[in-house]
Design a protein around this motif. Structure first.
Motif, short mmCIF file in Angstrom:
data_model
loop_
_atom_site.label_atom_id
_atom_site.label_comp_id
_atom_site.label_asym_id
_atom_site.label_seq_id
_atom_site.Cartn_x
_atom_site.Cartn_y
_atom_site.Cartn_z
N TYR A 1 -11.06 7.44 -5.91
CA TYR A 1 -9.68 6.76 -5.93
C TYR A 1 -8.55 7.62 -7.31
CZ TYR A 1 -11.08 1.61 -3.41
OH TYR A 1 -11.38 1.17 -3.43
N ARG B 1 -8.12 4.76 -2.07
CA ARG B 1 -8.90 4.79 -1.69
C ARG B 1 -9.34 6.68 -1.36
NH1 ARG B 1 -12.42 4.25 2.29
NH2 ARG B 1 -10.89 2.75 3.63
N GLY C 1 -14.81 0.49 0.43
CA GLY C 1 -14.33 -0.39 -0.89
C GLY C 1 -12.83 -0.94 -1.01
N PRO C 2 -11.84 -1.32 -1.09
CA PRO C 2 -10.33 -1.95 -0.52
C PRO C 2 -9.55 -0.35 -0.65
CG PRO C 2 -10.50 -2.92 -2.63
CD PRO C 2 -12.03 -2.52 -2.17
N ARG C 3 -8.81 0.00 0.56
CA ARG C 3 -7.88 0.97 0.22
C ARG C 3 -7.21 1.01 -0.78
NH1 ARG C 3 -7.28 2.88 5.00
NH2 ARG C 3 -4.75 4.41 4.24
N LYS C 4 -6.64 -0.38 -1.93
CA LYS C 4 -5.55 -0.09 -2.84
C LYS C 4 -6.98 -1.00 -4.14
CE LYS C 4 -1.93 0.45 -5.63
NZ LYS C 4 -1.30 2.03 -4.97
N ASP D 1 -12.61 -12.34 -5.88
CA ASP D 1 -12.83 -12.14 -4.46
C ASP D 1 -14.35 -12.62 -4.19
OD1 ASP D 1 -10.12 -12.87 -3.92
OD2 ASP D 1 -10.14 -10.78 -3.54
#
Length: 427
Positions: free
Chosen positions: A75, A81, A86-89, A110
């Motif tokens: 990131y 990212r 992984g998550p975009r943010k 989560d």
């Protein structure tokens, strides 16, 4: 009591297991999570090394292959990212790593475990490597560890129950035996005694119980012996009193005053007999019968009492003593002892009965002999309740008990013809 011992042991083990297992379970969970965080940190660091210096200008990043279940992403400083999975943010872990305040940041969100490490160039943070993994598999390992702890606790609990039941049996068995002995004593069996065990406290109770039963047995035995001794010893003076009174009644020219005086002497003799037998029944010391009398007086009274009784069976009584010995003082109970020996000679002996007094080393030895024969052993001869004929088996046993109580000794000196010797110590 067995249930109570087992219950106490089980409760104690359960408390110990709870106090031991709960912290251990928490420590196991913390260890597994910490180990997983360390693994993610290693993976993130390995990926951070692959980030080139031109990352900030858009250079492509080639990340190493991630282990199964691990997602690694790179990131930029705006937490978007740029490469990997992984998550975009990115979240809070990457935000803390971007500030450069920590070497590695960890969070759990989560259902995922997240680790973020900063990527630095020229002492400036230019990006963040984020590694994450689901906690489902991790919790499965934690559950396996907890199940192992529960299984170990159940095994320990089962072993504790078995040990408690065994110990409960070891504790209650001697108590149950003691209870049976108490019931036997309550039922009249005074020979019942509690057996020793391996438990000192219970043994102390058992010894106290046995001492109590022994004391009761001795007390009852003294009471029974008193009744038997009194009936045996009163028989002779009562017979003499009866003969004197019958002679006075049947002879119209009898001197009633002399008969009454003789009856009075016999009654006093009866009272003395009762007192001495009662003293023997309650005596606990060898010197409990301490009254003394002149030996000549004892012999004269003995000859007066037994001359007529032996004459009824056509038997003769002779009394011989040295003049110096007649002045000696002997225990007053010697009269009772000689009465028992003469009664034994009358019932079991034959021929003339001789009473001889001699001195042996400063002591007075009184021999009572007849022409009979004794075939019984000495041990049985003086045992209470043992009789070689139609007698009660009390006379010789009583004579020896009286002699020992007065500090004298009575023995069988000769079996054929029979002779007993009463040895009275010096004054």
């Amino acid at each position: 009591m067995r249930r109570r011992v087992v219950r106490v042991a089980v409760v104690s083990v359960l408390v110990a297991l709870v106090l031991f297992a709960l912290p251990l379970g928490a420590a196991l969970r913390a260890y597994l999570f910490a180990d997983e965080r360390n693994e993610l940190e290693r993976e993130a660091l390995a990926a951070a090394v692959r980030v080139g210096p031109d990352f900030a200008s858009g250079d492509r990043v080639e990340l190493p292959p991630a282990p199964p279940g691990v997602r690694i992403g790179v990131y930029d400083m705006s937490l978007r990212r740029q490469a990997g999975a992984g998550p975009r943010k990115a979240g809070s872990a990457a935000r803390r790593a971007a500030r450069g305040s920590v070497f590695a940041a960890h969070t759990t969100a989560d259902g995922a475990l997240v680790t973020a490490v900063p990527v630095s160039r020229n002492e400036q943070v230019v990006g963040i490597v984020r590694a994450s993994t689901d906690t489902g598999g991790l919790w499965w390992h934690v559950a396996e560890g907890w199940l192992a702890l529960v299984a170990t606790a159940l095994v320990a609990l089962g072993a504790a129950i078995l040990a408690a039941r065994r110990q409960a049996r070891a504790l209650t068995k001697p108590l149950e035996s003691l209870s049976r002995q108490c019931r036997a004593v309550a039922g009249g069996d005074l020979s019942a005694r509690a057996s020793p065990s391996a438990i000192a406290e219970i043994d102390q109770v058992a010894r106290t119980h046995n001492d109590m039963v022994s004391s009761i047995s001795r007390l009852l035995e003294r009471e029974r012996n008193f009744a038997a001794n009194a009936s045996h010893q009163l028989r002779t003076p009562l017979t003499g009193l009866q003969l004197a009174l019958e002679a006075a009644l049947t002879n119209p020219h009898a001197d009633l005053r002399a008969a009454l005086e003789e009856a009075s002497d016999s009654s006093r003799r009866l009272q003395t007999t009762v007192d001495e037998v009662l003293a023997l029944a309650h005596s606990r010391r060898p010197d409990s019968l301490t009254g003394v009398a002149e030996l000549g007086t004892v012999l004269d009274a003995l000859e007066h009492r037994w001359h007529g009784l032996l004459a009824l069976g056509d038997r003769r009584l002779t009394v011989q003593s040295e003049s110096s010995a007649r002045a000696r003082h002997v225990p007053r109970v010697c009269g009772q002892i000689l009465d028992a020996l003469l009664d034994n000679a009358r019932v079991h002996g034959q021929g003339t009965v001789e009473v001889r007094v001699r001195e042996v080393g400063g002591a007075a030895a009184i021999d009572v002999a007849d022409e009979g024969h004794i075939s019984t052993g000495t041990t049985v001869l003086f045992a209470r309740g043992q009789s070689g004929g139609a007698g009660t088996g009390i006379g010789l046993a009583l004579a020896r008990e009286l002699a020992e109580s007065a500090g004298c000794r009575l023995n069988l000196a000769r079996a054929d013809p029979s002779m007993f010797t009463l040895l009275c110590p010096p004054e």
